[in-house]
Design a protein around this motif. Structure first.
Motif, PDB file in Angstrom:
ATOM      1  N   ASN A 155       6.898   7.994   0.827  1.00  0.00           N
ATOM      2  CA  ASN A 155       6.899   9.259   1.572  1.00  0.00           C
ATOM      3  C   ASN A 155       7.426   9.081   2.989  1.00  0.00           C
ATOM      4  O   ASN A 155       8.189   9.899   3.483  1.00  0.00           O
ATOM      5  CB  ASN A 155       5.492   9.869   1.615  1.00  0.00           C
ATOM      6  N   ALA A 156       7.000   8.016   3.655  1.00  0.00           N
ATOM      7  CA  ALA A 156       7.436   7.793   5.037  1.00  0.00           C
ATOM      8  C   ALA A 156       8.931   7.530   5.129  1.00  0.00           C
ATOM      9  O   ALA A 156       9.581   7.966   6.079  1.00  0.00           O
ATOM     10  CB  ALA A 156       6.662   6.630   5.649  1.00  0.00           C
ATOM     11  N   LEU A 157       9.492   6.844   4.142  1.00  0.00           N
ATOM     12  CA  LEU A 157      10.913   6.512   4.204  1.00  0.00           C
ATOM     13  C   LEU A 157      11.814   7.647   3.726  1.00  0.00           C
ATOM     14  O   LEU A 157      12.959   7.735   4.150  1.00  0.00           O
ATOM     15  CB  LEU A 157      11.190   5.252   3.387  1.00  0.00           C
ATOM     16  N   THR A 158      11.305   8.491   2.858  1.00  0.00           N
ATOM     17  CA  THR A 158      12.153   9.574   2.337  1.00  0.00           C
ATOM     18  C   THR A 158      11.989  10.873   3.115  1.00  0.00           C
ATOM     19  O   THR A 158      12.852  11.736   3.040  1.00  0.00           O
ATOM     20  CB  THR A 158      11.846   9.846   0.849  1.00  0.00           C
ATOM     21  N   VAL A 218      14.761   4.709  -1.579  1.00  0.00           N
ATOM     22  CA  VAL A 218      13.448   4.240  -2.018  1.00  0.00           C
ATOM     23  C   VAL A 218      13.261   4.578  -3.487  1.00  0.00           C
ATOM     24  O   VAL A 218      13.553   5.685  -3.920  1.00  0.00           O
ATOM     25  CB  VAL A 218      12.315   4.896  -1.200  1.00  0.00           C
ATOM     26  N   ILE A 219      12.766   3.596  -4.224  1.00  0.00           N
ATOM     27  CA  ILE A 219      12.407   3.802  -5.628  1.00  0.00           C
ATOM     28  C   ILE A 219      10.932   3.489  -5.760  1.00  0.00           C
ATOM     29  O   ILE A 219      10.510   2.346  -5.579  1.00  0.00           O
ATOM     30  CB  ILE A 219      13.263   2.923  -6.561  1.00  0.00           C
ATOM     31  N   LEU A 220      10.151   4.541  -6.037  1.00  0.00           N
ATOM     32  CA  LEU A 220       8.717   4.399  -6.250  1.00  0.00           C
ATOM     33  C   LEU A 220       8.512   4.079  -7.722  1.00  0.00           C
ATOM     34  O   LEU A 220       8.866   4.863  -8.587  1.00  0.00           O
ATOM     35  CB  LEU A 220       7.990   5.689  -5.868  1.00  0.00           C
ATOM     36  N   THR A 221       7.970   2.911  -7.987  1.00  0.00           N
ATOM     37  CA  THR A 221       7.893   2.454  -9.373  1.00  0.00           C
ATOM     38  C   THR A 221       6.672   1.576  -9.595  1.00  0.00           C
ATOM     39  O   THR A 221       5.993   1.183  -8.647  1.00  0.00           O
ATOM     40  CB  THR A 221       9.176   1.686  -9.746  1.00  0.00           C
ATOM     41  N   ALA A 275      23.363  -2.193   7.436  1.00  0.00           N
ATOM     42  CA  ALA A 275      23.238  -2.534   6.017  1.00  0.00           C
ATOM     43  C   ALA A 275      22.708  -1.316   5.254  1.00  0.00           C
ATOM     44  O   ALA A 275      22.164  -0.378   5.825  1.00  0.00           O
ATOM     45  CB  ALA A 275      22.288  -3.704   5.839  1.00  0.00           C
ATOM     46  N   THR A 276      22.884  -1.350   3.961  1.00  0.00           N
ATOM     47  CA  THR A 276      22.337  -0.330   3.075  1.00  0.00           C
ATOM     48  C   THR A 276      21.275  -1.009   2.224  1.00  0.00           C
ATOM     49  O   THR A 276      21.542  -2.022   1.603  1.00  0.00           O
ATOM     50  CB  THR A 276      23.439   0.262   2.172  1.00  0.00           C
ATOM     51  N   ALA A 277      20.079  -0.437   2.212  1.00  0.00           N
ATOM     52  CA  ALA A 277      18.968  -1.063   1.499  1.00  0.00           C
ATOM     53  C   ALA A 277      18.366  -0.100   0.485  1.00  0.00           C
ATOM     54  O   ALA A 277      18.229   1.088   0.755  1.00  0.00           O
ATOM     55  CB  ALA A 277      17.892  -1.507   2.479  1.00  0.00           C
ATOM     56  N   THR A 278      18.016  -0.639  -0.664  1.00  0.00           N
ATOM     57  CA  THR A 278      17.234   0.086  -1.657  1.00  0.00           C
ATOM     58  C   THR A 278      15.900  -0.628  -1.755  1.00  0.00           C
ATOM     59  O   THR A 278      15.855  -1.821  -2.062  1.00  0.00           O
ATOM     60  CB  THR A 278      17.941   0.096  -3.027  1.00  0.00           C
ATOM     61  N   ILE A 279      14.834   0.109  -1.467  1.00  0.00           N
ATOM     62  CA  ILE A 279      13.500  -0.481  -1.446  1.00  0.00           C
ATOM     63  C   ILE A 279      12.759  -0.081  -2.716  1.00  0.00           C
ATOM     64  O   ILE A 279      12.663   1.093  -3.041  1.00  0.00           O
ATOM     65  CB  ILE A 279      12.723  -0.027  -0.209  1.00  0.00           C
ATOM     66  N   PHE A 280      12.238  -1.089  -3.405  1.00  0.00           N
ATOM     67  CA  PHE A 280      11.420  -0.877  -4.596  1.00  0.00           C
ATOM     68  C   PHE A 280       9.970  -1.130  -4.190  1.00  0.00           C
ATOM     69  O   PHE A 280       9.659  -2.211  -3.692  1.00  0.00           O
ATOM     70  CB  PHE A 280      11.818  -1.844  -5.710  1.00  0.00           C
ATOM     71  N   THR A 281       9.108  -0.149  -4.386  1.00  0.00           N
ATOM     72  CA  THR A 281       7.711  -0.285  -3.985  1.00  0.00           C
ATOM     73  C   THR A 281       6.816   0.517  -4.926  1.00  0.00           C
ATOM     74  O   THR A 281       7.279   1.436  -5.598  1.00  0.00           O
ATOM     75  CB  THR A 281       7.498   0.191  -2.527  1.00  0.00           C
ATOM     76  N   SER A 282       5.559   0.161  -4.935  1.00  0.00           N
ATOM     77  CA  SER A 282       4.569   0.935  -5.700  1.00  0.00           C
ATOM     78  C   SER A 282       3.670   1.729  -4.761  1.00  0.00           C
ATOM     79  O   SER A 282       2.719   2.356  -5.196  1.00  0.00           O
ATOM     80  CB  SER A 282       3.740   0.009  -6.587  1.00  0.00           C
ATOM     81  N   SER A 283       3.979   1.728  -3.462  1.00  0.00           N
ATOM     82  CA  SER A 283       3.186   2.421  -2.454  1.00  0.00           C
ATOM     83  C   SER A 283       3.753   3.815  -2.191  1.00  0.00           C
ATOM     84  O   SER A 283       4.862   3.955  -1.687  1.00  0.00           O
ATOM     85  CB  SER A 283       3.162   1.625  -1.159  1.00  0.00           C
TER      86      SER A 283
END
Length: 184
Positions: A83-86, A123-126, A70-78
């Protein structure tokens, strides 16, 4: 593989109950058009947990629920998770790092295993204010933190530890001066 889970968005958050070490996490999985698929809230089942542990467990748990490739886009404020995913070197450093916190080590290993089965992760840091679903994931995380431990009594054992001397001291102070114990 269904087209619903091929390309997904995952909104991940963690939270704690004020003035305690009780953490929970929540995540919401949607399709790429933000049509709701599923959600989950969980309690971090460790008495002295941290926000980092809750975030890592949230991502690992959410990614483990995806179909392979699968292809996932993760939205997080952490920022730790972003950093770990990118940056693969950050993730591998955390996986190989030997820490006293075995739960955190297991969570990093679970995340690494889940990532191996996913085709692509963005990953989208937001901020939660920018995405309403991320705000909802925070509410799920608070609900997760309020859940009881899986093992009954773990909270109580952690916060109500008494030593033998404390118990005997309380007992002896409860005896009045008028009443004395005499040996038989």
């Amino acid at each position: 593989m269904s087209s619903k889970t091929k390309d997904v968005h995952i909104y991940i958050a963690s939270a704690s109950i004020e003035d305690s070490a009780r953490f929970g996490f929540g995540w919401i999985k949607t399709d790429n058009k933000d049509k709701f698929i599923t959600q989950k809230s969980c309690r971090v089942d460790k008495s002295n947990s941290t926000e980092k542990l809750a975030n890592v467990q949230a991502v690992a748990h959410a990614l483990s629920m995806l179909d392979k490739n699968a292809t996932a886009t993760i939205f997080t404020s952490s920022s730790d998770i972003a950093n770990a995913l990118t940056q693969p070197e950050v993730l591998s450093k955390n996986v190989k790092k030997r820490t006293k916190d075995k739960s955190l080590s297991r969570a990093w290993n679970a995340l690494d295993h889940s990532l191996a089965e996913i085709e692509e992760v963005n990953v989208i840091l937001t901020s939660p204010e920018d995405y309403p679903l991320l705000k909802e994931a925070e509410i799920l995380a608070v609900n997760g933190a309020e859940k009881p431990f899986k093992k009954a009594g773990k909270d109580r054992r952690n916060f109500d530890k008494h030593t033998k001397n404390m118990i005997l001291g309380d007992y002896q102070s409860s005896l009045s001066d008028d009443y004395t114990l005499e040996p038989l």
